[in-house]
Design an enzyme around this catalytic site. Structure first.
Site, short mmCIF file in Angstrom:
data_model
loop_
_atom_site.label_atom_id
_atom_site.label_comp_id
_atom_site.label_asym_id
_atom_site.label_seq_id
_atom_site.Cartn_x
_atom_site.Cartn_y
_atom_site.Cartn_z
CG ASP A 1 -88.11 47.12 47.19
OD1 ASP A 1 -89.30 48.41 48.65
OD2 ASP A 1 -88.47 45.75 46.60
CG ASN B 1 -93.71 53.87 45.29
OD1 ASN B 1 -92.51 54.49 45.46
ND2 ASN B 1 -94.02 52.45 44.70
C1 IPE Z 1 -89.52 50.77 44.04
O1 IPE Z 1 -90.34 50.08 44.80
C2 IPE Z 1 -89.86 52.21 44.10
C3 IPE Z 1 -88.67 52.83 44.62
C4 IPE Z 1 -88.00 51.74 45.23
C5 IPE Z 1 -89.37 54.15 44.91
P1 IPE Z 1 -91.21 49.54 44.99
O2 IPE Z 1 -91.90 48.60 45.98
O3 IPE Z 1 -92.62 50.68 45.02
O4 IPE Z 1 -91.46 48.14 43.58
P2 IPE Z 1 -92.16 46.64 43.68
O5 IPE Z 1 -93.76 47.89 43.70
O6 IPE Z 1 -92.32 45.93 44.50
O7 IPE Z 1 -92.45 46.40 42.23
C1 IPE Z 2 -89.43 51.55 49.74
O1 IPE Z 2 -89.63 50.78 50.55
C2 IPE Z 2 -90.01 52.00 49.23
C3 IPE Z 2 -90.47 53.06 48.44
C4 IPE Z 2 -90.77 52.23 47.81
C5 IPE Z 2 -91.18 54.24 48.77
P1 IPE Z 2 -90.73 49.65 50.67
O2 IPE Z 2 -92.16 50.77 50.68
O3 IPE Z 2 -91.31 49.18 48.80
O4 IPE Z 2 -91.11 48.71 51.53
P2 IPE Z 2 -91.07 46.34 51.50
O5 IPE Z 2 -90.90 46.93 49.80
O6 IPE Z 2 -92.87 46.90 51.15
O7 IPE Z 2 -91.27 45.60 52.03
MG MG Z 3 -90.85 47.31 47.92
#
Ligand code: IPE
Ligand code: IPE
Ligand code: MG
Length: 241
Positions: free
Chosen positions: A16, A64
């Site tokens: 993340d 997502n």
């Molecule tokens: C969790 O991250 C999913 C992945 C890392 C694939 P998100 O960024 O989607 O989670 P939330 O929305 O902060 O809970």
């Molecule tokens: C994790 O990074 C990747 C996925 C969830 C696909 P994020 O895209 O959630 O990045 P942040 O959490 O918005 O910084």
């Molecule tokens: Mg995230």
């Protein structure tokens, strides 16, 4: 470098913070995703070097799909590109690749690429892979439990009176992770301290480690530091030691 004691069998990572990492650099979110690929490479290498048997990565959740279409498309393209570029090297290193999740939601060409990589990295009959790399795509823990429950109910449809006394292992064999040991260590980067509908059933007794670094900054030394932290945990499983 000192060798790490008590290496976890299965390490799982919620990768993340890509978007925030990019924003800190005044770049688009997708810049963070593409830089995250290097962190994946580093962790795969470090895990194999340390003797981890299963490394699983949460790459894309069912939730997502609700992100802007352009971001979803970029993530799927990155997945395609990574499979094309990394499969041979994984096969050479004896690392088996599998993807788990609600894969029916992926486009056919990505599903085919995944299938190809799974075949190419499958060890020869009777041989164990050095490590198994699992990528969770279009995955959610609640979805997994639902689909496993539906299969279990179907299996018991001719003798439903036995369902209530079925052992838990009967449900587990229908989870997408059937046959894979539960994660010993679950790492989440970016400072968020939540599970975001990831491996709900399978993380019942995992050790959690929340790391402040954003995923694109997470490299080999961070992975090793996580293993070292794990080696100091005292796992009791509800018992008295
Ligand atoms: C969790 O991250 C999913 C992945 C890392 C694939 P998100 O960024 O989607 O989670 P939330 O929305 O902060 O809970
Ligand atoms: C994790 O990074 C990747 C996925 C969830 C696909 P994020 O895209 O959630 O990045 P942040 O959490 O918005 O910084
Ligand atoms: Mg995230």
């Amino acid at each position: 470098m000192e060798s790490i004691k008590n290496v976890p069998v299965h390490v799982s990572i919620i990768m993340d913070g890509n978007g925030r990492w990019a924003r800190e650099r005044n770049r688009e979110r997708v810049f963070g995703h593409s830089n995250g690929v290097e962190s994946v490479r580093a962790c795969v290498e470090a895990a194999a070097e340390e003797g981890v048997r299963y490394l699983s990565l949460f790459a894309f959740s069912e939730e997502n799909w609700a992100r802007p279409e352009s971001e979803v498309n970029t993530l799927m393209e990155l997945m395609m590109k990574s499979i094309a570029e990394e499969t041979d090297s994984l096969a050479e290193k004896g690392i088996r690749f599998i993807a788990l999740g609600n894969l029916s939601r992926l486009e056919a060409h990505l599903r085919e690429a995944i299938h190809g990589a799974e075949l190419k990295t499958m060890p020869p009959e009777g041989k164990e892979p050095r490590m198994t790399l699992i990528v969770f795509l279009s995955y959610s823990g609640k979805w997994d439990i639902m689909q496993a429950s539906a299969k279990l109910a179907q299996e018991y449809s001719s003798h439903p009176q036995d369902l209530a006394s079925a052992p838990m292992s009967e449900l587990e064999k229908h989870l997408v992770t059937a046959g894979i040991p539960d994660p010993d260590l679950l790492i989440r980067t970016s400072g968020e301290q939540r599970i975001s509908n990831y491996l709900l059933w399978q993380c019942a007794y995992s050790e959690f480690l929340f790391v402040d670094k954003m995923w694109p900054d997470f490299r080999k030394e961070d992975f090793r530091a996580a293993l070292a932290a794990f080696s100091n945990r005292d796992r009791r499983y509800g018992k008295v030691k």
